[in-house]
Scaffold this active site. Structure first.
Site, PDB file in Angstrom:
ATOM      1  CE1 TYR A 142      -3.114  -2.879   0.037  1.00 30.60           C
ATOM      2  CE2 TYR A 142      -3.858  -2.217   2.204  1.00 30.60           C
ATOM      3  CZ  TYR A 142      -3.965  -3.050   1.101  1.00 30.60           C
ATOM      4  OH  TYR A 142      -4.924  -4.027   1.073  1.00 30.60           O
ATOM      5  CE  LYS A 193       1.375 -17.643  -2.851  1.00 30.07           C
ATOM      6  NZ  LYS A 193       0.624 -18.894  -2.734  1.00 30.07           N
ATOM      7  CG  ASP A 225      -1.959 -19.923  -0.907  1.00 26.08           C
ATOM      8  OD1 ASP A 225      -1.168 -19.791   0.044  1.00 26.08           O
ATOM      9  OD2 ASP A 225      -1.675 -20.562  -1.928  1.00 26.08           O
ATOM     10  CG  ASP A 249      -7.090  -4.470   3.997  1.00 23.28           C
ATOM     11  OD1 ASP A 249      -8.071  -4.474   4.771  1.00 23.28           O
ATOM     12  OD2 ASP A 249      -7.010  -3.703   3.017  1.00 23.28           O
ATOM     13  CG  ASP A 253     -12.366  -6.774   6.331  1.00 19.19           C
ATOM     14  OD1 ASP A 253     -12.074  -6.192   7.392  1.00 19.19           O
ATOM     15  OD2 ASP A 253     -12.913  -6.200   5.367  1.00 19.19           O
TER      16      ASP A 253
END
Ligand code: NAD
Length: 360
Positions: A142, A193, A225, A249, A253
């Protein structure tokens, strides 16, 4: 008597209603545990735009910087949606995060037995879930550069974002992860990852090295994943999850929705020193129910419990609040958002009152 300065920023919509209940709980804790909480309230977001033309004034920023912790309600609403992005209510949050250097976002997801039906998952999968996502908040994809969209000579475009982390950035967030795990069940999962992204290969190397300094914490690693799948398949396996910004992020959620009740979930954002911390519910300003007195104050009250735990080391006081919340739910009290037939519907104020009652 220990003194703590707290900036109270109720914000917009249901913000003032839910923060009022949280402040009552905080004051009761102050009395019971002999702590002197000095509360200074100020407008932020839309309320500040209405009063001063900007979402965050220098004065309020100074107040936040001079406090030991910030308690925030929520900002935003349809009234300010037409404004330029640079002065929208949400800018206040971004500015506060930046100026306070809040690089770690902590979001717990806990299932209350009596609210188990609020989740979209099967009760046997989620019963007993109690996990915390620690998300890096100021680095990674980001914020990394180069970033942007450029025109190519053939008339097409090219979009670029950069995932970048330095060793010190990884170390400071991992430290938060290990320390949060120490306050809980002492299990830390680092999510990356590393099989594809070099940045997270570094991430895994640094976290693994740091694990040696925390022999009491059981450290493991998982690809993002797989973690996303495991959160739905068997969320009970998790205690603390630490991860980079984008993964965090998404995973936070996903984790919070296991519980199915947005009005119940608190959060903390922490900086590099003890006096850099902001506590807020994860939900927004809920303009659809603002002013009706029916909002659920529990997320904000539990944010106060997090403040006591992480900023003031008042763990006993924090657990008193958590137990009181559990008791009122066990007794069947519900605000409209979590109401089910057979339970007792209460207002925001009544819920606050009931929690205060349990704390005595
Ligand atoms: P929201 O979280 O405000 O509301 C989503 C739904 O959940 C609504 O139906 C609302 O009534 C309900 N809800 C939320 N909190 C509740 C509570 N405590 N008790 C009972 N019901 C509750 O999200 P939204 O509608 O997408 O956004 C509304 C405004 O809030 C927007 O302006 C948005 O930008 C802002 N927002 C602010 C923050 C923040 O301040 N941190 C976060 C998210 C959204």
């Amino acid at each position: 008597m220990e003194k703590f300065n707290i900036a109270v920023l109720p914000g917009d919509g249901i913000g003032p209603e839910i923060v009022a209940e949280a402040v009552r709980v905080l004051k009761a804790i102050g009395k019971k545990f002999k702590a002197d909480f000095i509360l200074k309230e100020a407008p932020v977001g839309g309320a500040s735009i209405d009063a001063h033309g900007v979402p965050l004034t220098d004065e309020v920023l100074k107040l936040a910087l001079g406090s030991d912790a910030v308690l925030l309600g929520a900002v935003g609403g349809p009234k300010w949606e037409g404004l330029d992005y640079s002065i929208r209510p949400e800018r206040a949050l971004l500015a506060l995060r930046k100026e306070l250097g809040l690089f770690a976002n902590l979001r717990p997801a806990r299932i209350y037995k009596v609210l188990i039906d609020a989740s979209t998952l099967k009760p046997e999968v989620i019963e007993g879930v109690d996990l915390m996502v620690v998300r890096e908040l100021t680095g990674g994809l980001y914020f990394g550069t180069p970033k942007g969209v450029e025109k190519l000579p053939d008339g097409t475009e090219r979009g670029v974002n950069t995932m970048v982390y330095t060793t010190p950035e990884i170390e400071r967030i991992a430290k938060v992860g290990f320390e949060v795990a120490r306050k809980r069940r002492k299990k830390l999962l680092s999510v990356d990852k590393a099989n594809v992204l070099e940045t997270t290969e570094l991430w895994r190397k640094v976290v693994t090295r740091m694990g040696k300094d925390y022999p009491d914490v059981e450290l493991s690693h998982m690809y993002v994943d797989n973690c996303s799948m495991q959160l739905i398949r068997n969320p009970k396996q998790f205690d603390v999850i630490v991860t980079e910004n984008t993964f965090g992020d998404i995973l936070s959620d996903e984790a919070s929705m296991l519980t199915g009740s947005i009005g119940m979930l608190p959060s903390a954002s922490l900086g590099s020193t003890k006096n850099r911390a902001m506590y807020e519910p994860i939900h927004g300003s809920a303009p659809d129910i603002a002013g009706k007195g029916i909002a659920n104050p529990i997320a904000t009250i539990l944010s106060v419990a997090m403040m006591l735990n992480y900023s003031f080391d008042m763990t006993e006081a924090a657990s008193l609040i958590e137990k009181a919340v559990e008791s009122v739910l066990d007794k069947g009290l519900r605000t409209a958002d979590i109401y089910q037939p057979g339970t007792k519907k209460v207002t925001c104020r009544e819920m606050g009152e009931a929690i205060l009652g349990e704390m005595k």
